[in-house]
Design a protein around this motif. Structure first.
Motif, PDB file in Angstrom:
ATOM      1  N   ILE A 173       0.852  -1.199   0.000  1.00 26.93           N
ATOM      2  CA  ILE A 173       0.000   0.000   0.000  1.00 26.93           C
ATOM      3  C   ILE A 173       0.885   1.244   0.000  1.00 26.93           C
ATOM      4  CG2 ILE A 173      -1.777   1.266   1.274  1.00 26.93           C
ATOM      5  CD1 ILE A 173      -2.608  -1.429   2.564  1.00 26.93           C
ATOM      6  N   GLY A 174       1.939   1.212   0.786  1.00 24.78           N
ATOM      7  CA  GLY A 174       2.861   2.353   0.852  1.00 24.78           C
ATOM      8  C   GLY A 174       4.154   1.923   1.503  1.00 24.78           C
ATOM      9  N   THR A 175       5.206   2.716   1.268  1.00 26.44           N
ATOM     10  CA  THR A 175       6.508   2.357   1.851  1.00 26.44           C
ATOM     11  C   THR A 175       7.330   3.618   2.105  1.00 26.44           C
ATOM     12  OG1 THR A 175       8.428   0.920   1.602  1.00 26.44           O
ATOM     13  CG2 THR A 175       7.672   2.020  -0.383  1.00 26.44           C
ATOM     14  N   THR A 176       8.479   3.474   2.741  1.00 25.61           N
ATOM     15  CA  THR A 176       9.328   4.643   2.961  1.00 25.61           C
ATOM     16  C   THR A 176      10.078   4.978   1.677  1.00 25.61           C
ATOM     17  OG1 THR A 176      11.165   5.554   4.207  1.00 25.61           O
ATOM     18  CG2 THR A 176      11.169   3.178   3.910  1.00 25.61           C
ATOM     19  N   ILE A 177      10.242   6.269   1.442  1.00 25.06           N
ATOM     20  CA  ILE A 177      10.991   6.659   0.249  1.00 25.06           C
ATOM     21  C   ILE A 177      12.465   6.869   0.600  1.00 25.06           C
ATOM     22  CG2 ILE A 177       8.984   7.664  -0.933  1.00 25.06           C
ATOM     23  CD1 ILE A 177      10.205  10.452  -0.168  1.00 25.06           C
ATOM     24  N   ASP A 178      12.808   6.779   1.879  1.00 21.53           N
ATOM     25  CA  ASP A 178      14.231   6.905   2.254  1.00 21.53           C
ATOM     26  C   ASP A 178      14.566   5.951   3.410  1.00 21.53           C
ATOM     27  OD1 ASP A 178      13.201   8.611   4.437  1.00 21.53           O
ATOM     28  OD2 ASP A 178      13.098  10.182   2.913  1.00 21.53           O
ATOM     29  N   ASP A 179      14.719   6.481   4.622  1.00 17.70           N
ATOM     30  CA  ASP A 179      15.144   5.633   5.748  1.00 17.70           C
ATOM     31  C   ASP A 179      14.008   4.750   6.252  1.00 17.70           C
ATOM     32  OD1 ASP A 179      17.391   7.123   5.542  1.00 17.70           O
ATOM     33  OD2 ASP A 179      17.237   8.096   7.497  1.00 17.70           O
ATOM     34  N   VAL A 217       7.122  15.642   9.886  1.00 16.71           N
ATOM     35  CA  VAL A 217       7.347  14.397   9.127  1.00 16.71           C
ATOM     36  C   VAL A 217       6.694  14.528   7.764  1.00 16.71           C
ATOM     37  CG1 VAL A 217       7.007  11.893   9.073  1.00 16.71           C
ATOM     38  CG2 VAL A 217       7.400  13.034  11.236  1.00 16.71           C
ATOM     39  N   SER A 218       7.476  14.472   6.754  1.00 15.63           N
ATOM     40  CA  SER A 218       7.052  14.336   5.350  1.00 15.63           C
ATOM     41  C   SER A 218       5.742  15.018   4.950  1.00 15.63           C
ATOM     42  CB  SER A 218       6.945  12.845   5.011  1.00 15.63           C
ATOM     43  OG  SER A 218       5.945  12.223   5.778  1.00 15.63           O
ATOM     44  N   ASN A 219       5.747  16.361   5.010  1.00 15.67           N
ATOM     45  CA  ASN A 219       4.553  17.111   4.589  1.00 15.67           C
ATOM     46  C   ASN A 219       4.132  16.819   3.156  1.00 15.67           C
ATOM     47  OD1 ASN A 219       3.247  18.496   6.527  1.00 15.67           O
ATOM     48  ND2 ASN A 219       4.652  20.249   6.515  1.00 15.67           N
ATOM     49  N   SER A 220       5.145  16.643   2.294  1.00  7.21           N
ATOM     50  CA  SER A 220       4.841  16.449   0.873  1.00  7.21           C
ATOM     51  C   SER A 220       4.175  15.083   0.612  1.00  7.21           C
ATOM     52  CB  SER A 220       6.116  16.562   0.037  1.00  7.21           C
ATOM     53  OG  SER A 220       6.976  15.517   0.412  1.00  7.21           O
ATOM     54  N   LEU A 221       4.249  14.179   1.578  1.00  9.39           N
ATOM     55  CA  LEU A 221       3.664  12.837   1.390  1.00  9.39           C
ATOM     56  C   LEU A 221       2.328  12.701   2.115  1.00  9.39           C
ATOM     57  CD1 LEU A 221       6.916  10.724   1.938  1.00  9.39           C
ATOM     58  CD2 LEU A 221       5.869  11.320  -0.241  1.00  9.39           C
ATOM     59  N   LYS A 222       1.837  13.852   2.583  1.00 14.52           N
ATOM     60  CA  LYS A 222       0.623  13.872   3.414  1.00 14.52           C
ATOM     61  C   LYS A 222      -0.540  13.071   2.828  1.00 14.52           C
ATOM     62  CE  LYS A 222      -1.140  17.709   6.154  1.00 14.52           C
ATOM     63  NZ  LYS A 222      -1.034  19.168   6.099  1.00 14.52           N
ATOM     64  N   ASN A 223      -0.751  13.220   1.527  1.00 10.33           N
ATOM     65  CA  ASN A 223      -1.918  12.568   0.923  1.00 10.33           C
ATOM     66  C   ASN A 223      -1.590  11.228   0.271  1.00 10.33           C
ATOM     67  OD1 ASN A 223      -3.668  14.642   1.700  1.00 10.33           O
ATOM     68  ND2 ASN A 223      -2.831  15.913   0.042  1.00 10.33           N
ATOM     69  N   THR A 224      -0.489  10.639   0.699  1.00  6.59           N
ATOM     70  CA  THR A 224      -0.113   9.320   0.160  1.00  6.59           C
ATOM     71  C   THR A 224       0.026   8.346   1.334  1.00  6.59           C
ATOM     72  OG1 THR A 224       2.282   9.443   0.432  1.00  6.59           O
ATOM     73  CG2 THR A 224       1.363  10.573  -1.488  1.00  6.59           C
ATOM     74  N   PHE A 225       0.321   7.082   1.006  1.00  4.66           N
ATOM     75  CA  PHE A 225       0.577   6.114   2.068  1.00  4.66           C
ATOM     76  C   PHE A 225       2.082   5.879   2.220  1.00  4.66           C
ATOM     77  CE2 PHE A 225      -3.907   5.025   1.263  1.00  4.66           C
ATOM     78  CZ  PHE A 225      -4.374   5.154   2.576  1.00  4.66           C
ATOM     79  N   ASN A 226       2.889   6.751   1.591  1.00  2.77           N
ATOM     80  CA  ASN A 226       4.334   6.605   1.723  1.00  2.77           C
ATOM     81  C   ASN A 226       4.850   7.379   2.935  1.00  2.77           C
ATOM     82  OD1 ASN A 226       4.575   4.922  -0.469  1.00  2.77           O
ATOM     83  ND2 ASN A 226       4.745   6.618  -1.923  1.00  2.77           N
TER      84      ASN A 226
END
Ligand code: KG4
Ligand code: ZN
Length: 352
Positions: A173-179, A217-226
């Motif tokens: 469904i979603g995963t980390t894009i870095d750490d 924490v990751s504002n740009s990913l707010k509307n995703t499951f990442n």
């Protein structure tokens, strides 16, 4: 009969066998663990030889040191697993082993031991993915748990939201894009001069702190499951360095608490949202960071609010252990999956 044909016959026969006794080996990082599990859910023994004390002086796991210590420990861990279970090697039905993901040198010790054992006992060998194993830890702690459900997989190497459609059918469904989140916990702990492994130390320290910093924490990913944790990690590192340069007192409790709160807010909110979007009313947490008290508390609370059943493994099955690998192997065998040949090797990365 040809060796592999014989193994295939034995493996297939386990599908319909009423009681299946599996011995599983886990050596993907710094724990040498061997466990004997009956029918995927009943743990007869689960021996874990931890190397934490050895790696602590280096501030993290040193791969070569880990491999050497697995070699030293594995034979006695095996003997102890049989002894505690009260099982003779002749009573076993199958040998299972983690083949990845993890540190290749460390994995190789477990894989080679498993191959030698399977060959000498004339038993089928089953190759298990570490991530699938972490999810299966929940089948041990919750005898009634069955798929489908959403799993929040949080460890030192993985951070993902997974739809577990069936025992052996996962979709991302979603995963980390870095750490990975555990990696972020460990790095923040390190900059606060806390011992390895940092996650439990942050958890402990945060209990006496307050959320006095507003880490993001990751504002740009707010509307995703990442997820993204490298930003918050850098934010904490910079804050600590600035404080030290200015000669300010380091309020480690508050920093730990603020970091942990921000991270667990993000993980719990997205996990519950994933349940609602997939219309699944079961949420399962898995992996070492699943031991975090703030995360467990928030998940339990949110699940209650949204009428979702929440499952978490007993703490001893959150971090790396052989029992979760044996449980996973059982459900693979019942689906006719995972039979390995003697050329099985270790893999640093394994897909879902
Ligand atoms: O699942 P695991 O034992 O190994 C991997 O597969 O990576 O997870 C280890 C990670 C480490 O990063 C450790 O710091 C973290 O789990 N961890 C925790 C806690 N207990 C272990 N993180 C936060 N809070 C905890 N209580
Ligand atoms: Zn793990």
């Amino acid at each position: 009969m040809n060796y592999y044909l014989r193994m295939k016959e034995k493996f297939n026969a386990l599908k319909d066998k009423e009681d299946v006794l599996i011995l599983a080996i886990e050596s993907s990082c710094d724990e040498t663990s061997i466990s004997i599990v009956k029918n995927g859910r009943q743990v007869l023994s689960n021996i874990v030889a931890s190397q934490i004390a050895i790696h602590r002086r280096f501030g993290g796991v040193v791969p070569e040191v880990a491999s050497r210590n697995h070699i030293t420990a594995i034979s006695s861990v095996y003997q102890e697993a049989l002894l505690q279970a009260g099982v003779k090697s002749s009573e076993l039905d199958c040998i299972a082993v983690t083949y990845g993901a993890g540190l290749v040198g460390a994995l190789l010790v477990g894989v080679n031991f498993a191959k030698a054992l399977a060959y000498s006992l004339d038993l089928p060998l089953v190759a298990v993915s570490h991530v699938y194993g972490h999810i299966s830890a929940n089948y041990i702690s919750h005898k009634e748990l069955t798929p489908p459900f959403v799993c929040l997989m949080v460890s030192g190497g993985h951070t993902a939201l997974v739809k577990v459609e069936d025992y052996n059918k996962l979709s991302l469904i979603g995963t980390t894009i870095d750490d990975a989140v555990g990696e972020a916990f460990d790095k923040v702990a390190r900059v606060l001069s806390l011992p390895y492994p940092g996650g439990p130390e942050i958890d402990r320290l945060a209990k006496s702190g307050q959320k006095s910093y507003n880490f993001t924490v990751s504002n740009s990913l707010k509307n995703t499951f990442n997820f993204s944790f490298s930003g918050i990690k850098t934010e904490v590192v910079n804050l600590v360095h600035n404080k030290l340069q200015r000669g300010d007192k380091l309020d480690s409790e508050n920093i730990a608490c603020s970091f942990q709160e921000a991270v667990t807010d993000e993980l719990s909110a997205k996990a519950v949202k994933a349940c609602r979007v997939t219309a699944l009313n079961k949420l399962v947490v898995a992996g070492g960071v699943g031991a975090n008290s703030s995360l467990r508390g928030k998940l339990a609370q949110l699940c209650k609010e949204y009428n979702i059943d929440f499952y978490s493994p007993d703490l001893k099955y959150c971090t790396d252990n052989g029992a979760m690998i044996a449980s996973c192997a059982y459900f693979m065998i019942k689906d006719g999956l995972g039979l390995a040949k003697l050329d099985l090797t270790a893999k640093a990365n394994v897909g879902l």
